[in-house]
Write an enzyme that holds these catalytic residues in place. Sequence first.
Site, PDB file in Angstrom:
ATOM      1  N   HIS A  26       0.813  -1.210   0.000  1.00  0.00           N
ATOM      2  CA  HIS A  26       0.000   0.000   0.000  1.00  0.00           C
ATOM      3  C   HIS A  26       0.847   1.261   0.000  1.00  0.00           C
ATOM      4  O   HIS A  26       2.032   1.226   0.311  1.00  0.00           O
ATOM      5  CB  HIS A  26      -0.952   0.020   1.210  1.00  0.00           C
ATOM      6  CG  HIS A  26      -0.278   0.155   2.538  1.00  0.00           C
ATOM      7  ND1 HIS A  26       0.092  -0.933   3.297  1.00  0.00           N
ATOM      8  CD2 HIS A  26       0.091   1.244   3.240  1.00  0.00           C
ATOM      9  CE1 HIS A  26       0.653  -0.511   4.413  1.00  0.00           C
ATOM     10  NE2 HIS A  26       0.676   0.816   4.403  1.00  0.00           N
ATOM     11  N   GLU A  93      -3.855   3.412   1.806  1.00  0.00           N
ATOM     12  CA  GLU A  93      -4.093   3.632   3.229  1.00  0.00           C
ATOM     13  C   GLU A  93      -4.323   5.117   3.439  1.00  0.00           C
ATOM     14  O   GLU A  93      -3.480   5.937   3.067  1.00  0.00           O
ATOM     15  CB  GLU A  93      -2.883   3.182   4.055  1.00  0.00           C
ATOM     16  CG  GLU A  93      -2.990   3.527   5.529  1.00  0.00           C
ATOM     17  CD  GLU A  93      -1.682   3.314   6.273  1.00  0.00           C
ATOM     18  OE1 GLU A  93      -1.453   4.053   7.258  1.00  0.00           O
ATOM     19  OE2 GLU A  93      -0.890   2.434   5.885  1.00  0.00           O
ATOM     20  N   HIS A 120       2.068  11.906  -6.966  1.00  0.00           N
ATOM     21  CA  HIS A 120       0.690  11.484  -7.209  1.00  0.00           C
ATOM     22  C   HIS A 120       0.543   9.971  -7.072  1.00  0.00           C
ATOM     23  O   HIS A 120       1.528   9.254  -7.032  1.00  0.00           O
ATOM     24  CB  HIS A 120       0.232  11.902  -8.609  1.00  0.00           C
ATOM     25  CG  HIS A 120       0.997  11.243  -9.713  1.00  0.00           C
ATOM     26  ND1 HIS A 120       2.151  11.775 -10.245  1.00  0.00           N
ATOM     27  CD2 HIS A 120       0.797  10.078 -10.392  1.00  0.00           C
ATOM     28  CE1 HIS A 120       2.618  10.986 -11.199  1.00  0.00           C
ATOM     29  NE2 HIS A 120       1.802   9.933 -11.303  1.00  0.00           N
ATOM     30  N   GLU A 166      -3.387  10.672 -10.996  1.00  0.00           N
ATOM     31  CA  GLU A 166      -3.270  10.510 -12.443  1.00  0.00           C
ATOM     32  C   GLU A 166      -4.321   9.509 -12.896  1.00  0.00           C
ATOM     33  O   GLU A 166      -4.553   8.495 -12.237  1.00  0.00           O
ATOM     34  CB  GLU A 166      -1.867  10.004 -12.789  1.00  0.00           C
ATOM     35  CG  GLU A 166      -1.608   9.876 -14.269  1.00  0.00           C
ATOM     36  CD  GLU A 166      -0.181   9.441 -14.576  1.00  0.00           C
ATOM     37  OE1 GLU A 166       0.175   9.462 -15.753  1.00  0.00           O
ATOM     38  OE2 GLU A 166       0.571   9.082 -13.633  1.00  0.00           O
TER      39      GLU A 166
END
Length: 178
Positions: A26, A93, A120, A166
Amino acid sequence: MPFTTETQPGVSAGVAEATRGFVLNHAMLRVKDPQVALDFYTRVLGMRLLRKLDFPEMKFSLYFLHRSVEGEAVPEDVGERTAWTFAQRGLLELTHNWGTEDDAGFKYHDGNAQPQGFGHICFSVPDLAAAVRWFDQNQVAFVKRPDQGKMKDVAFIKDPDGYWIEIVEPGLLKHLGR
């Protein structure tokens, strides 16, 4: 011979046996107001909340979100689901430090203002034009639309905390970097 990696300075020629089974599980973003962030990521981006973990002694909560694959079975038992969560790929997360939602002037650095750092996260979508229409219907702020700038067929939106996301349609990117 199957593809393993592009070769660039600094890229290891092989994969160390000690890293066998390592998975990028994550990435974490801090959020000011979990209710606002959860609405955006679940309603607008279609993610599902796998697990919320509270840490009262440290005054923060973690929210683990994931975009399920059709037919994927997630364990019902909370312990099994927690273990399953930490074995997945590509989770998000969201970390909420308690009290930030009550401070009108509070804002996290998005990583794109100076000094730049984090840039990003990215979602791939099956139809970029349809995704843009969906974001417009939901009044999502755009940093860049697919037809703007030098890099076409790539969009950037903002989440409620100002982080950039994105948005790409994989099939439109075959020409990228050529």
